[in-house]
Design an enzyme around this catalytic site. Structure first.
Site, PDB file in Angstrom:
ATOM      1  N   GLU A 764       0.882  -1.165   0.000  1.00 44.36           N
ATOM      2  CA  GLU A 764       0.000   0.000   0.000  1.00 44.36           C
ATOM      3  C   GLU A 764       0.912   1.205   0.000  1.00 44.36           C
ATOM      4  O   GLU A 764       1.655   1.425   0.943  1.00 44.36           O
ATOM      5  CB  GLU A 764      -0.897   0.012   1.238  1.00 44.36           C
ATOM      6  CG  GLU A 764      -2.045  -0.958   1.182  1.00 44.36           C
ATOM      7  CD  GLU A 764      -3.026  -0.644   0.060  1.00 44.36           C
ATOM      8  OE1 GLU A 764      -3.134   0.533  -0.331  1.00 44.36           O
ATOM      9  OE2 GLU A 764      -3.654  -1.592  -0.437  1.00 44.36           O
ATOM     10  N   CYS A 798      -1.830   8.667   4.096  1.00 49.22           N
ATOM     11  CA  CYS A 798      -1.697   8.245   2.701  1.00 49.22           C
ATOM     12  C   CYS A 798      -2.916   8.636   1.890  1.00 49.22           C
ATOM     13  O   CYS A 798      -2.853   8.762   0.680  1.00 49.22           O
ATOM     14  CB  CYS A 798      -1.464   6.731   2.607  1.00 49.22           C
ATOM     15  SG  CYS A 798      -2.681   5.782   3.495  1.00 49.22           S
TER      16      CYS A 798
END
Lengths: 1014, 1014
Positions: A764, A798
């Site tokens: 990720e 993020c």
């Protein structure tokens, strides 16, 4: 005897109720009046729930539309429901939808008609757009025998300028009305009470409207800010003899509102002032207690106040909010309970009318009649109680009350349609709801008798069901309890604030300790240490962590491989048990663990707690999922042949986790790996090593056998690289920046000597998340969400928004509000209760962010912040930076910057906006603010993101509700916290066994006994 | 009147039945006889189904165990069931299990006792180990008034030597018995029938026992082979005046057995011979028709034969086989139907006793009594009918029949325990089954009356349920029809053979055509062509295919990307519809398509048909799965917040498929990609391009919109590489060799300019699949499975076995049988019906294989084949090659060779065998032959393979039943034909929408109407 008393009271209530109904009947509007047709229109809407919803949504967006073309377009999008199974539309709407193009002549006419119609409707509930208009409108009421109270419209306050404007409007209302009030014709019923004259000027004021930030977790700061704005208004009222009523809003602000009210009235300046009041809501169990407290407090103060008793107007949003947060609803869940509480509390008030002057706001004839009967029964003089109703609603009732010579006050807001839309919608919903007393009263279905029933006689009253989540799943979940997210922590509650402070203190006492690696459950020291500094105050050394190297990695891989063998032999259920135990432990240690996040990675207390809650959710969810996978061993057994399909471990899993959610994401990956029977090695971000170690420690304490979960902190270039390249590692689960992620992927994809195969890599990574602002967006809502998405945690998540793509038509409006709102954000030490934005993670991050801003300044226009010479303040702080008119291809709009730096991009059309949004190699999260069903649908189909958020912020996804993860350059692998996640940590295996041995087999057990056909 | 007749017959039946029971009762064994105790032991087993199963399994493995230690070990493994929820074991077994170590004294004693017990039991059912022993045993029967027929034990024939031995045994039996028979004391009841004297020597013969290959799909070849072996036996019997009865076995060999019997008896040599017979089974509807046919045929022949009527002894395996193959069971599904058919057919026989001499084999007293009653009723002399029973079963019945002066023949097999185990087990099952007539007769529960009921009176008779697959799934499947595999094609049926030949002819007529690429549904020519040759006969050019290049790949990528946009907007259901349509089409075109596989890639007809069936299964399964995923859109809707989780397409998927399953694997990958809404480009193996193109064409015909599925044939180094590297390709699905696979992975992992992110890569690659042969394995079964796994399709399947790891103790035995069996395999043109092994795919493959063998010869001992100068024969043929005592680390044991080359490796222990099996970087399929529960369990846990096959061949996995795929160097990705496969071709997406707008939301639809608490 109470029974006789109560019977007499009941009889009186019914008598008065019947009288009100009879008089109201006479006062019903005629078919020639606008009122009649409005009522007719509302009746018609209520017969078609779907149409009503569509109309509401259209009405809601209407003030935000900037042209007739836009109105016509939205009208069609909302109301054209051909072919989706609903009954045909009413003819007038069908006819109105006959246009093809929104800018055709018919389209324009429909747009004008829609505007006119909504304008007429909205005006019904609003006193006027300006104070002057409002006062004129209210004088019509006075002429009809009713007095009034005025409020300033406007709910969402996102900029301090707006809050100041609200304050000024209140001040102006007080002053201007007080100036003209003496000229109004007198009316003794309205202008005096049994205890004396009443101020003619009456203002209702919302405390939340006069400040831009109401932070329940920072009561001291909020109180100070509110009082600063409130005092001038009270002062003006006191000086000009006006009455100020403090309104009550959502549950979350109730306690502080009461506190502020009491606090200001004890100040010397207002100590003896009685022309002020407050509201008590009794649709919640708190109501009666609040009232009793208030009476006690007023007696102590010794000067009367007025209290308006209401049931409460936020049932939907309060219950929805409670459900979403995992809380018990603070409200009664049955309507009769509110009605009964209203009657009990009314008695309390009338009995104490000497000190708490009672006002009752309701359109419920039973409630009104009961109040009047109580006044009589308790021997109070007439008009001890004041009745209150809303402007534009239940006018026949009002006329009846006036005829009965009661003092009736009409509540009316002042403001334009735009700022009053939320208010207008609430009134529309109220008037068209099935349970609405008004609707029932004026429908032919419900007999008057039933409407006057005692609420305690609640067999007749249908329960109001609490809203519930709608969970749709494959039926495999059918026999399982539903997964439930961890409940939110309410820092509005003092006990939570206290627990947090205590945890801070405890953590500080442990500053400077040494944190070794953990292998096979044993501490391992490397001889070298590195420091974690408090980013809010880098002179504080939070602790020292062992700096590991490749040699220690070898040991950890060996330990993990060994542990995997026995651990994977345990059932999924047994492994789930350990995770669940950890869930409970982490729940118990929530504040303790959160404190370390605040000190080590600079999260605010809210963010820190959210991180832990997410970690708890991951543990609980993956335990849940492990049980699900364990219970669904797939069999395909044919006679003489058994076929199993199940999930075995991958072997040794390296978990490399980031600093941005140091506990949640580490826990998620580690829990998944552990659940599937792997041996695991955790390498935390070096800036979050202490937090990482604490989670590993907790999981080990929860019962993981030694060696299953190992902890090897250190530099990425040492430990991270060694793990990614290690021939003994079977899988790498990485979450972090793209920069590091690409390296890890490249390392992990090598085939080192001794490797048994390709490593499985989950990654990720970073992103360049965009929010699109459509030209019909709710700008206030969009600005609030942008600020949260782009600047909270200094833009280091993020999923942080780093691009906003705004449609041309709305660009200027949006930018103005955004910059204004963002300019109010002042980063501060994350430990402080009022902080919304803390520091960046470390000096490096700050330096890189400043460099990026500098570079950006060369190609784009900086609209806010970006002053490189920002004062140091000790911590790594950076104020929000906003660039405008950024080119979609600019470096600023293409490269990941983990900092509060936002690029605003202009788009000519929604399609172009989507192309711009898709124009980076990243695809993690994305957002869209739009009220066009067509455009929302387009975004759902075409925005290339893993997670799309519509009309909400793009940060904060919750486990199970919003499975999370990106694609393209943002990630390899499927969504965390979703139904496909655990499988990635496993190898599906097939075992087919021929069980037929010379004609007999166990699968045939029930059959073999039946052969013997010989 | 028939009614009177049938009533009289029923009365007679009952009378005779009662007499038999009464006499049998008197003949019951005493408690002092061994017989009594055996019966007691069997009764006791039948009370505990689990224990019975364990005992049976132990008895089954016993003859294969080579030491007391092994026996004691297995005894413990099978019978120790502590703590798994069953009732406590019987005390004697508990006591016997008291040893810790199998080589302890108690262990040895238990082993000896077990051997002794089983020996005694087995002997009960077997005439003797040698003809001499058997004859002596049978003379005891003659003394007791019964005559007999002898059969040679042995069922699985895997080597021609064994078949020859069987023939010799039959010959010896005929000759030796005929020599001594005249010396036996005469018995007129046994030695004569109403029509004259009867041969004293009577042999029952199984046709399948005298040939090593019975191929129903090659009736001509099989008949020739059988006749060659049968004639000498018949000749010997005729010469010595012995009687030969041809036994009947499984349904699959029935028709050919009848045909061969009739054919040989019409040969001049046997034209007038009457001392021969055959069996008719009436547990199937075919039985009566078979009997009628036989009577008609015999009348035509004009010379009598004998017919033995039985119900049938293969109920379990026939029904299991039918269920597994997807066929209707050929047998009656209710026991009473068999009983009734027996009685109807008996009448037919007795009525025709002049030409078909009737024998009835049954232990069912009702059936026997009915036959005797019929004989009486139809006015036939006594002993027109012969009764037959099995040795060792129902001895009291036998004594009763003898007393009643009937001619009773005892059926008894000759042979050692080892080869008679299957027979012994069948008898054990029969004696302990609940429905066993014998068991019911001698239990106290069922009254004699009920046992004599007319089967037509079947209300009293419980139905025998057909075995059914046991499907265990997550409940999500609950409301779906179960997926059902395509039914097997039975080449034993003439219509299937005819269809195949017709398809061959049609295909040949199209040899030499040109096959273009297909882009956007249109044919595309590249200007260059390449040829597909028939590997069985390379002078035949099957066709010419367009040789594409990178330029054409660009066009295809563009077309696929464009098509994906609209195709992905269709629902999963709509896409599933197209796949299902293709399923039906492929089903209809099965033979047509199979013919091309035979010609282009050299599959035998069976293999070709299996390939198409697998393709059909993939289409149907992925349509099924698409519907499942479509029906389970996951929702988590909270008040004011909707949360969806669903699967979007990846974009453009390149499918690169191998030659080994050119239709199945291409279809699987393409169907999955298409189902999830992607645009797809197919690049087939160049040696299988025509087959690939045919599947693409079929899918397009089935209704895929133009551009969704494109076909770009060509060289791997052109098209394959271009696709793998293409920036516009989002995913590569590859199946093929490791050599090519690694290249594709490396290419696909590059990040070319313009790529939006990492490509998703699925790769099913090669392997070095091993089968472990434990020291207690059923060697015959293991050898058969090894041959199929290693040599079928010339070892070119990705799951082909290329290593066998054999435990030391069993090594020599296994090797001897393996080499013997493998030496019988002669590769031949795949088009011929009798071919089991065809050619290699092309000249290159043959060259590489020969080189590998040459290399291997330098380090290992070649036991079979490997003669490099093998005659050309026109095709790319290679006979099986076996190397023995190969070192686990030898090149031959480490590197993939796609050819019929097998490395046999010796292991000292099962653990070592597992280590050796795991000792390559591959992990696709693996097998184990073992009858040790502990070792099977160990293999399940420790063998590092994607698919483990226990006691069966390791090739042929079926969609859904055995989801298929490897790990480590054998593959990236999850299992094909399994529940997680489709998801790989999709991107899970999350959409979270805030639907609350100023207090109202559609999710709250039912709620909002209930607000109005004001």
């Amino acid at each position: 005897m109470p029974t006789n008393n109560s019977m007499a009271l009941e009889t009186a209530t019914r008598r008065i109720g019947e009288e009100i109904f009879a008089r109201a009947e006479d006062a019903m509007p005629s078919v020639f009046s606008m009122e009649y047709w409005q009522q007719y229109f509302m009746d018609w809407m209520t017969q078609d729930e779907d149409l009503k919803l569509r109309l509401f949504r259209f009405v809601e967006v209407l003030p935000g539309l900037r042209s007739n073309k836009a109105i016509a377009r939205h009208f069609k999008q909302y109301l054209d429901r051909n072919g989706d199974g609903h009954p045909p539309l009413p003819l007038p709407i069908q006819m109105a939808l006959a246009y093809r193009r929104p800018d055709s002549l018919i389209g324009t006419l429909v747009a004008e008609a829609a505007k006119f119609g909504c304008g007429v409707m909205a005006k019904q509930f609003i006193a006027g757009a300006t104070p002057d208009e409002a006062i004129s409108a209210m004088l019509v009421h006075r002429r009809k025998g009713m007095t009034f109270t005025l409020d300033v419209l406007g709910e969402t306050v996102i900029a301090d300028r707006v809050a100041r404007e609200h304050q000024e409007q209140y001040l102006r209302l007080v002053r201007e009305m007080s100036r003209v009030a003496p000229t109004w014709p007198a009316n003794p019923i309205l202008d005096a009470a049994p205890w004396g004259p009443l101020p003619r000027v009456n203002i209702s004021l919302k405390l939340s409207a006069i400040v831009s930030k109401w932070d329940a977790s920072d009561p001291a700061g909020t109180t100070t800010a509110v009082l600063e704005r409130l005092r001038p208004v009270l002062r003006a009222a006191k000086e000009s003899g006006a009455f100020i009523n403090v309104d009550m809003e959502h549950y979350a602000v109730k306690d502080m509102t009461l506190e502020i009210f009491k606090q200001v009235l004890m100040e010397p300046e207002f100590r003896d002032w009685s022309d002020c009041g407050i509201v008590i809501q009794v649709y919640m169990p708190d109501g009666e207690r609040d009232m009793a407290d208030l009476i006690r407090w007023t007696r102590k103060r010794g000067v009367p106040i007025t209290v308006r008793l209401v049931k409460g107007a936020y049932w939907d949003s309060e219950t929805a909010n409670a459900v979403r947060s995992g809380w018990e609803s603070p409200l009664y869940t049955k309507k009769w309970e509110s009605d009964a509480a209203f009657e009990r509390t009314a008695r309390m008030m009338i009995e104490n009318a000497d000190i708490v002057r009672p006002a009752f706001a309701s359109h419920n004839v039973r409630s009104i009649a009961h109040v009047l009967a109580l006044e009589e029964a308790l021997g109070k003089p007439p008009r001890t109680t004041e009745l209150q109703m809303l402007t534009g609603m239940g006018d026949p009732l009002k006329r009846a009350i006036v005829e009965m010579k009661q003092r009736l006050r009409v509540y009316a807001p002042v403001g334009d349609q735009m700022s009053g839309m939320a208010y207008f919608i609430r009134r529309l919903i109220e008037n068209t709801a099935n349970e609405s007393f008004l609707r029932q009263s004026f429908s032919q279905d419900t007999p008057t008798e039933a409407l006057l029933n005692n609420p305690l006689d609640h067999d007749h009253i249908p329960d109001t069901p609490l809203p519930e989540p709608y969970i749709q799943d494959p039926d495999e979940y059918a026999e399982m309890n539903t997964f439930v997210n961890e409940s939110d922590i309410d820092f509005g509650k003092a006990h939570n604030r206290d627990a947090m402070e205590k945890a801070f203190k405890a953590a500080r006492a442990q500053f400077g300790h040494q944190h070794p690696a953990i292998i096979r459950g044993e501490p391992v020291e490397s001889g070298k240490w590195f420091d974690s500094l408090n980013p809010s105050e880098p002179t504080q050394v939070v602790g020292h962590t062992a700096m590991c190297d490749a040699r220690i990695v070898d040991r950890a891989v060996e330990a993990a491989a060994e542990a995997c063998r026995t651990w994977s032999a345990r059932s999924l259920e047994e492994r789930a048990d350990v995770l669940e135990h950890a869930t409970d432990m982490l729940h118990d240690e929530l504040f303790t663990q959160a404190a370390w996040l605040v000190y080590e990675v600079g999260k605010t207390r809210q963010e820190a707690v959210a991180d832990i809650m997410e970690a708890i959710d991951y543990l609980r969810f993956y335990a849940f999922e492990a049980r699900r996978l364990g219970s669904r061993v797939r069999r395909r057994d044919y006679p003489g042949e058994t076929n199993e399909y199940f999930y075995g471990p991958r072997g040794v899993v390296a978990v490399i986790s980031p600093f941005c959610f140091p506990m949640a994401l580490l826990t998620g990956m580690a829990a998944a790996a552990v659940a599937m029977g792997n041996g695991v090695i955790v390498k935390p971000a070096s800036t979050a090593s202490i937090c990482g170690g604490r989670i590993v420690d907790l999981l080990n304490r929860a019962g993981l056998p030694a060696g299953v979960l190992n902890f090897v902190p250190g530099r990425g270039s040492d430990v991270g690289e060694a793990l990614a390249k290690h021939p003994g590692v079977d899988m790498v689960a990485f979450t972090g920046s793209s920069r590091v992620g690409r390296k890890i992927i490249d390392f992990a994809r090598q085939l080192p000597h001794g490797a048994k195969g390709y490593k499985h890599v989950l990654a990720e990574m970073g992103a360049k998340n965009a929010i699109i602002i459509d030209d019909d967006a709710d700008v206030d809502q969009a600005v609030q969400a942008t600020i949260a998405s782009a600047f909270h945690y200094s833009g280091q998540k993020c999923t942080a928004c780093s691009r906003v793509i705004v449609l041309d038509d709305i660009y200027d409006d949006y930018i103005a509000k955004l910059v204004e709102a963002a300019s109010g954000i002042k980063p501060a030490a994350s430990e402080l209760p009022g902080t919304t934005v803390g520091p960046l993670i470390d000096a490096d991050a700050l330096k890189r962010a400043k460099e990026a801003v500098d570079t950006a300044k060369r190609e784009s226009k900086c609209l806010l912040g970006g002053d490189v010479s920002e004062p140091g303040k000790g911590g790594y702080f950076m104020s929000p930076v906003i660039f405008g008119d950024v080119k979609p291809t600019a470096k600023l709009a293409q490269e990941e910057i983990l900092a509060p730096v936002l690029a605003v991009i202009r788009a000519r059309s929604f399609d172009e906006a989507i192309d711009i949004a898709n124009g980076t190699p990243y695809a993690l999260a994305g957002g869209v603010f739009s009220r066009s069903p067509v455009n929302i649908d387009k975004a759902k189909r075409l925005l290339e993101v893993g997670c799309l958020y519509v009309n909400r912020k793009i940060t904060v996804s919750r486990v199970d509700r919003q499975p999370f993860g990106g694609v393209r350059m943002s990630g390899l692998g499927t969504k965390t916290g979703g139904p496909d996640y655990l499988q990635q940590y496993a190898i599906p295996r097939t075992i087919s066994e021929n069980t037929m041995r010379h004609g007999f087999s166990p699968a045939n057990k029930t059959r073999e006994s039946e052969k013997a056909h010989a």
